[in-house]
Design a protein around this motif. Structure first.
Motif, mmCIF file in Angstrom:
data_model
loop_
_atom_site.group_PDB
_atom_site.id
_atom_site.type_symbol
_atom_site.label_atom_id
_atom_site.label_comp_id
_atom_site.label_asym_id
_atom_site.label_seq_id
_atom_site.Cartn_x
_atom_site.Cartn_y
_atom_site.Cartn_z
ATOM 1 N N ASN A 111 16.153 -13.583 -12.645
ATOM 2 C CA ASN A 111 15.436 -12.503 -12.344
ATOM 3 C C ASN A 111 13.962 -12.540 -11.113
ATOM 4 N N ALA A 112 13.668 -13.651 -11.265
ATOM 5 C CA ALA A 112 12.678 -14.243 -10.228
ATOM 6 C C ALA A 112 13.319 -14.641 -9.223
ATOM 7 N N GLY A 113 14.949 -14.881 -8.722
ATOM 8 C CA GLY A 113 15.400 -15.111 -7.123
ATOM 9 C C GLY A 113 15.665 -16.714 -7.194
ATOM 10 N N LYS A 114 16.063 -17.310 -8.460
ATOM 11 C CA LYS A 114 16.474 -18.854 -8.181
ATOM 12 C C LYS A 114 18.100 -18.838 -8.620
ATOM 13 N N ASP A 115 18.331 -20.380 -7.642
ATOM 14 C CA ASP A 115 19.548 -20.577 -8.839
ATOM 15 C C ASP A 115 19.867 -20.857 -9.665
ATOM 16 N N VAL A 116 20.238 -21.244 -10.487
ATOM 17 C CA VAL A 116 20.125 -22.271 -12.002
ATOM 18 C C VAL A 116 21.441 -23.121 -12.485
ATOM 19 N N TYR A 117 21.215 -24.246 -12.547
ATOM 20 C CA TYR A 117 21.847 -25.118 -13.163
ATOM 21 C C TYR A 117 22.016 -25.236 -14.496
ATOM 22 N N VAL A 118 22.365 -25.026 -15.732
ATOM 23 C CA VAL A 118 22.141 -24.734 -17.281
ATOM 24 C C VAL A 118 23.080 -25.687 -17.812
ATOM 25 N N GLU A 119 21.985 -25.949 -18.875
ATOM 26 C CA GLU A 119 23.394 -26.990 -19.041
ATOM 27 C C GLU A 119 24.392 -26.163 -19.741
ATOM 28 N N LYS A 120 25.457 -27.138 -20.364
ATOM 29 C CA LYS A 120 26.368 -26.250 -21.202
ATOM 30 C C LYS A 120 25.470 -26.594 -23.029
ATOM 31 N N PRO A 121 26.078 -25.720 -23.384
ATOM 32 C CA PRO A 121 26.850 -24.467 -23.655
ATOM 33 C C PRO A 121 25.986 -23.293 -23.499
ATOM 34 N N LEU A 122 26.756 -22.797 -23.164
ATOM 35 C CA LEU A 122 25.470 -21.741 -22.456
ATOM 36 C C LEU A 122 24.951 -21.274 -22.434
ATOM 37 N N THR A 123 25.316 -21.091 -24.268
ATOM 38 C CA THR A 123 24.293 -19.889 -25.397
ATOM 39 C C THR A 123 24.395 -20.331 -27.175
ATOM 40 N N HIS A 124 23.224 -19.998 -27.646
ATOM 41 C CA HIS A 124 23.910 -20.520 -28.892
ATOM 42 C C HIS A 124 23.571 -19.432 -29.780
ATOM 43 N N ARG A 125 23.480 -18.118 -28.877
ATOM 44 C CA ARG A 125 24.448 -17.143 -29.515
ATOM 45 C C ARG A 125 25.628 -16.396 -29.090
ATOM 46 N N ARG A 126 26.781 -15.908 -29.469
ATOM 47 C CA ARG A 126 27.859 -15.445 -29.032
ATOM 48 C C ARG A 126 27.557 -14.663 -28.251
ATOM 49 N N VAL A 138 24.035 -8.721 -10.826
ATOM 50 C CA VAL A 138 23.281 -8.032 -11.157
ATOM 51 C C VAL A 138 22.021 -8.991 -9.606
ATOM 52 N N THR A 139 21.414 -10.051 -9.955
ATOM 53 C CA THR A 139 20.514 -10.719 -9.080
ATOM 54 C C THR A 139 21.697 -11.263 -8.070
ATOM 55 N N GLY A 140 23.083 -11.783 -8.064
ATOM 56 C CA GLY A 140 23.368 -12.348 -7.128
ATOM 57 C C GLY A 140 22.967 -13.471 -6.690
ATOM 58 N N ARG A 141 22.908 -13.994 -8.319
ATOM 59 C CA ARG A 141 22.535 -15.326 -7.957
ATOM 60 C C ARG A 141 23.854 -16.634 -8.250
ATOM 61 N N ILE A 142 23.558 -17.651 -8.244
ATOM 62 C CA ILE A 142 24.983 -18.909 -8.618
ATOM 63 C C ILE A 142 24.415 -19.627 -9.442
ATOM 64 N N CYS A 143 25.041 -19.309 -10.626
ATOM 65 C CA CYS A 143 24.974 -19.648 -11.997
ATOM 66 C C CYS A 143 26.099 -21.141 -12.662
ATOM 67 N N GLN A 144 26.129 -22.543 -12.022
ATOM 68 C CA GLN A 144 26.689 -23.477 -12.483
ATOM 69 C C GLN A 144 26.500 -23.729 -14.090
ATOM 70 N N VAL A 145 27.288 -23.858 -14.697
ATOM 71 C CA VAL A 145 27.303 -24.457 -15.751
ATOM 72 C C VAL A 145 27.563 -25.888 -16.336
ATOM 73 N N GLY A 146 27.178 -26.653 -16.950
ATOM 74 C CA GLY A 146 27.313 -28.169 -16.847
ATOM 75 C C GLY A 146 28.106 -28.602 -17.748
ATOM 76 N N VAL A 147 29.686 -27.514 -17.390
ATOM 77 C CA VAL A 147 30.775 -28.144 -17.819
ATOM 78 C C VAL A 147 31.387 -29.010 -16.254
ATOM 79 N N GLN A 148 31.031 -29.687 -16.532
ATOM 80 C CA GLN A 148 31.123 -30.949 -15.153
ATOM 81 C C GLN A 148 32.339 -31.325 -14.975
ATOM 82 N N GLN A 149 33.275 -31.499 -15.969
ATOM 83 C CA GLN A 149 34.892 -31.749 -15.915
ATOM 84 C C GLN A 149 35.583 -30.892 -14.345
ATOM 85 N N ARG A 150 34.852 -29.773 -14.572
ATOM 86 C CA ARG A 150 35.499 -28.766 -13.529
ATOM 87 C C ARG A 150 35.346 -28.774 -12.698
ATOM 88 N N SER A 151 34.578 -29.974 -11.899
ATOM 89 C CA SER A 151 34.419 -30.425 -10.579
ATOM 90 C C SER A 151 35.372 -31.765 -10.089
#
Ligand SMILES: NC(=O)c1ccc[n+]([C@@H]2O[C@H](COP(=O)([O-])OP(=O)(O)OC[C@H]3O[C@@H](n4cnc5c(N)ncnc54)[C@H](O)[C@@H]3O)[C@@H](O)[C@H]2O)c1
Length: 394
Positions: A111-126, A138-151
Motif C-alpha cells: 500500500n505504501a508503494g514498495k515491492d515485496v520479497y516475503v518469506e514463506k509460508p506466505l501467511t499463518h491463516r488460510r 490492486v497496488t501493482g507491486r511485485i511480490c515474490q514469496v521465498g519459495v526459492q525452488q522456483r528460481s
C-alpha cells in the motif's frame, strides 16, 4: 475467493500505481522487516548482488536491529514497520518476520508503494492468502514469496529435462520427505523479558499472553504462530509439486501426527504425515519425523517412465527400464541467490516474479489445509476454484 485468472494477472496491468521503477542501472533501495536468522541472511544475499543499498531495518527486538546494523551500517532503524514503509527513498522490502506478521507487513508495504520479497509460508491463516494476492494486484507491486525452488537451476532444468519432455511419463504419486535434521529441543531465552524487546508488538494479531521465551525463540513449534513442519518445510515441497505437476490446489488432504517425541510444551506436531489427492489423478504425501539421524530431504516423483528424485543441490533420474543407468546432476550453491536476482530483475521489468504471490499463496494454502486436517482430525475436501473447504455432507 480469488479466481485463477485474477491470480495470474501480470502486475504490469496496474502499472499506473508505481511510485518508482528502478532503471537498469539504478540500485534498489531496500528495507528489512524482521531481522532474525533468515532476514539477516537473505539481506546479505541481496547485498552480495551489488545491486542494492540497505536503507533501513526494523525489528521488535533491539538486539536483532544491532546485529543487522553491523551488516548494514548507516541504515535507519525502526521497531514499527509502518515507519519504515513511510520512507520515500525505499523501493522494496524484505520481510523475515515470523509467519503471523507476513500478511500485515506485506500489505502495508505494498500500500505504501514498495515491492515485496516475503518469506514463506506466505501467511499463518488460510483466509489471509487471497487478501495479500489482491493487495499485490490492486497496488501493482511485485511480490515474490521465498519459495526459492522456483528460481533454482536444479529445479528448472529437471522440470524441462524429465517432466516437460515426457521422459518421466504419467506421474501417479509424489513422495515428499523433510525430516529437518536431528530432533532439536526448544531454544531457551532469558526468563525476564529483555527491556529492548516489544513483546506486545511481537504478538501482534495473536492472543495476548505474558512473555514466553520458548514461544519467542521457537515460534515454529507453536500453532498460534506457525504451522510446524508442515508450513516450515512442507510449504517448500508442496510448491515443488505444484511447479512440476502444473497444479495449484489439492482435491483433498488428510494429515495425522502429534507431539510424539518431545515433552516440552510445544503444540505443533514433531511428527506429521499428510496425504493429498490432486486433480490430474495423482497423490502426494509429505512426511516429517523427529529422526535421530535426521536423514531425508527430497521430493520423489514416481512416473511411468521412471523415478525423479530431487533436492536443492541434486537431481537423479532413474529410468524405468531395468539396468538403465541413472542420470545424476549436482548443483552447488544456495538457490536463494537465484531467487533474489529474479526479484531484483522483476522490480525493474515489472514482470511477474518466479514465485509470484499467487504461487506462494497456493502452496501455503495447501500446507495450511494439512495443518487444519491435523487439528480437526478429519479429511478435508477442497474446492480449489472457490478456495473453500467443502462441508462434511458434500
Ligand atoms: N525460504 C527459506 O528457506 C526460509 C528459511 C528459514 C526461514 N524462513 C522463514 O523466515 C521467517 C523468519 O524465520 P527466522 O528463522 O528468521 O525467525 P527468527 O525468529 O529468527 O526471526 C524473526 C524476527 O522477526 C522479528 N519480528 C517479529 N515480529 C516483528 C514485527 N512485527 N516487526 C518487525 N520484526 C518482527 C523478531 O523479533 C525476530 O527477530 C519465517 O516465516 C520462516 O518460515 C524461510
Amino acid at each position: 475467493m480469488i479466481t485463477r485468472r485474477e491470480g495470474l494477472q501480470a502486475a504490469a496491468l496496474t502499472a499506473l500505481s508505481y511510485s518508482r521503477v528502478p532503471g537498469a542501472n539504478d540500485r534498489v533501495q531496500l528495507g528489512l522487516i524482521g531481522a532474525g536468522g533468515r532476514g539477516k541472511y537473505v539481506m546479505s544475499v541481496f547485498q552480495k548482488t551489488g545491486q542494492v543499498d540497505v536503507r533501513a531495518v526494523c525489528d521488535v527486538y533491539g538486539q536483532r536491529i544491532d546485529e543487522a546494523l553491523t551488516k548494514a551500517p548507516g541504515a535507519q532503524s525502526f521497531t514499527d514497520h509502518r515507519r519504515l514503509v513511510e520512507m520515500k527513498e525505499i523501493d522494496a522490502v524484505l520481510i523475515g518476520t515470523p509467519d503471523h506478521w507476513h500478511k500485515t507487513t506485506a500489505i502495508d508495504a505494498m500500500n505504501a508503494g514498495k515491492d515485496v520479497y516475503v518469506e514463506k509460508p506466505l501467511t499463518h491463516r488460510r483466509q489471509d492468502g487471497p487478501e495479500i494476492v489482491r493487495a499485490a494486484r490492486v497496488t501493482g507491486r511485485i511480490c515474490q514469496v521465498g519459495v526459492q525452488q522456483r528460481s533454482g537451476a536444479v529445479y528448472l532444468e529437471a522440470r524441462e529435462r524429465f517432466v516437460r519432455s515426457g521422459m518421466l511419463g504419467k506421474v501417479s504419486h509424489v513422495h515428499c520427505v523433510w525430516h529437518g535434521g536431528p530432533p532439536r529441543p526448544l531454544r531457551s531465552g532469558p526468563a525476564e523479558k529483555p527491556s529492548n524487546l516489544d513483546w506486545v508488538r511481537y504478538l501482534g494479531p495473536v492472543r495476548y499472553r505474558d512473555w514466553n521465551p520458548p514461544q519467542y525463540f521457537n515460534f515454529r513449534a507453536f500453532l498460534d504462530f506457525g504451522g510446524g513442519k508442515m508450513t516450515d518445510f512442507g510449504a517448500h515441497w508442496i510448491d515443488v509439486v505444484h511447479m512440476f505437476m502444473d497444479q495449484d490446489a489439492p482435491l483433498s488432504v488428510m494429515a495425522a501426527g502429534g507431539v510424539f517425541h518431545f515433552q516440552d510444551g510445544r503444540t505443533a506436531p514433531d511428527t506429521i504425515s499428510a496425504l493429498y489427492e490432486y486433480p490430474g489423478k495423482f497423490t502426494v504425501n509429505f512426511e516429517s519425523f523427529a529422526l535421530p539421524n535426521g536423514a531425508g530431504y527430497h521430493v520423489e516423483f514416481l512416473g511411468q517412465g521412471g523415478r525423479l528424485w530431487i533436492n536443492r543441490n541434486r537431481y537423479e533420474f532413474h529410468p524405468g527400464e531395468k539396468g538403465a543407468a541413472p542420470i545424476v546432476q549436482e548443483f552447488p550453491g544456495d538457490i536463494t541467490d537465484q531467487h533474489v536476482l529474479n526479484f531484483l530483475e522483476c522490480c525493474r521489468s515489472r514482470k511477474l516474479p518466479n514465485a509470484d504471490v499467487y504461487i506462494g499463496h497456493r502452496s501455503c494454502q495447501a500446507a495450511l489445509l494439512a495443518v487444519e486436517s491435523y487439528v480437526e482430525k478429519r479429511m478435508l475436501h477442497f474446492d480449489g476454484q472457490r478456495e473453500e473447504v467443502l462441508p462434511l455432507s458434500a
